[in-house]
Write a protein that holds these residues in place. Structure first.
Motif, short mmCIF file in Angstrom:
data_model
loop_
_atom_site.label_atom_id
_atom_site.label_comp_id
_atom_site.label_asym_id
_atom_site.label_seq_id
_atom_site.Cartn_x
_atom_site.Cartn_y
_atom_site.Cartn_z
N ASN A 169 -50.27 -79.64 19.03
CA ASN A 169 -50.58 -80.39 17.85
C ASN A 169 -50.84 -79.57 16.46
O ASN A 169 -51.75 -78.63 16.48
N ILE A 170 -49.88 -79.60 15.73
CA ILE A 170 -49.93 -78.92 14.38
C ILE A 170 -51.35 -78.76 13.78
O ILE A 170 -51.69 -77.81 13.12
N SER A 171 -52.07 -79.76 13.75
CA SER A 171 -53.53 -79.97 12.89
C SER A 171 -54.65 -79.19 13.75
O SER A 171 -55.53 -79.03 13.14
N LEU A 172 -54.15 -78.96 14.93
CA LEU A 172 -55.09 -78.25 15.51
C LEU A 172 -54.86 -76.67 15.82
O LEU A 172 -55.80 -75.79 16.46
N GLN A 222 -54.73 -72.75 15.15
CA GLN A 222 -55.51 -71.75 14.66
C GLN A 222 -55.08 -70.45 15.06
O GLN A 222 -54.57 -70.46 16.53
N ASN A 259 -55.62 -74.58 10.57
CA ASN A 259 -55.31 -75.98 10.18
C ASN A 259 -56.29 -77.04 10.72
O ASN A 259 -56.06 -78.22 10.19
N THR A 260 -57.40 -76.78 11.26
CA THR A 260 -58.32 -77.71 11.62
C THR A 260 -59.09 -78.05 10.48
O THR A 260 -59.75 -79.28 10.47
N SER A 261 -59.22 -77.18 9.50
CA SER A 261 -60.08 -77.49 8.11
C SER A 261 -59.02 -78.04 6.98
O SER A 261 -59.69 -78.96 6.20
N LYS A 262 -57.89 -77.49 6.96
CA LYS A 262 -56.81 -78.06 5.90
C LYS A 262 -55.62 -77.56 6.40
O LYS A 262 -55.69 -76.06 6.77
N PHE A 263 -54.47 -78.21 6.29
CA PHE A 263 -53.27 -77.54 6.70
C PHE A 263 -52.94 -76.55 5.81
O PHE A 263 -52.86 -76.54 4.70
#
Length: 151
Positions: A81-84, A86, A136-140
Motif C-alpha cells: 500500500n503506497i500510503s504505508l 516508509q 508516506n504515512t504522514s504525507k505522501f
C-alpha cells in the motif's frame, strides 16, 4: 546523545523508531570499478547512530568493504500500500569492531538473532553519515533528512 532542534525532534524520533523496528538492510559497496550489493541482518545502536551486522571476510562484499569502507544502502518496510510506505536511503562508513565495542555489538546481535551464535564471522559497524527517509504515512512523498555533522 545528539543535540537536535525542537522542531527536528519529531522527525529525528521517526528515523530512530524506524531503524529500531527493522532488521534487514541492503548494503552497496564498490571495489575499483566493481559494484556489489548484499542484504544483511542488522541491529541499530541509537547511541552511536550505527548499524551492526555480521558478514564474513570471504564474501564478495566483505572483500570490497576491506578495500573501500564507504558504502550506501537502503532499508524499507516492504509495504504494498503506497500510503504505508516508509524507507531509508543511507550513506556511511563501515569497519570491523574491536574490543569492548565488539563484545557489546555481539551481545546485542546474538540477542536479536539467536542463530547467529553458531556463525563464525566478524561483526561490523556502519557509522551512519547521512539518512534520507521517505515517510508516506504522514504525507505522501514526505522526506526527512539527517546528517551526522548537523545534529
Amino acid at each position: 546523545m545528539f543535540c537536535v532542534e525542537d522542531n527536528k525532534l519529531l522527525e529525528f524520533s521517526c528515523i530512530l523508531d524506524f531503524l529500531e523496528k527493522r532488521y534487514l538492510l541492503s548494503l552497496c559497496c564498490v571495489d575499483d570499478d566493481n559494484l556489489w550489493c548484499a542484504n544483511c541482518f542488522y541491529v541499530f545502536d541509537a547511541t552511536t547512530m550505527s548499524l551492526w551486522l555480521m558478514t564474513d571476510l570471504n564474501t564478495r562484499h566483505g572483500l570490497y568493504l576491506i578495500k573501500n569502507p564507504n558504502i550506501a544502502g537502503t532499508i524499507d518496510n516492504n509495504k504494498k500500500n503506497i500510503s504505508l510506505i516508509q524507507g531509508i536511503q543511507y550513506k556511511g562508513c563501515i569497519s570491523m569492531l574491536e574490543g569492548i565495542n565488539k563484545k557489546k555489538a555481539f551481545i546485542a546481535y546474538h540477542k536479536r538473532f539467536p542463530m547467529s551464535q553458531f556463525i563464525s564471522a566478524p561483526i561490523w559497524s556502519i557509522k551512519l553519515e547521512e539518512i534520507k527517509m521517505t515517510d508516506n504515512t504522514s504525507k505522501f512523498g514526505n522526506k526527512i533528512i539527517w546528517h551526522r555533522n548537523t545534529f
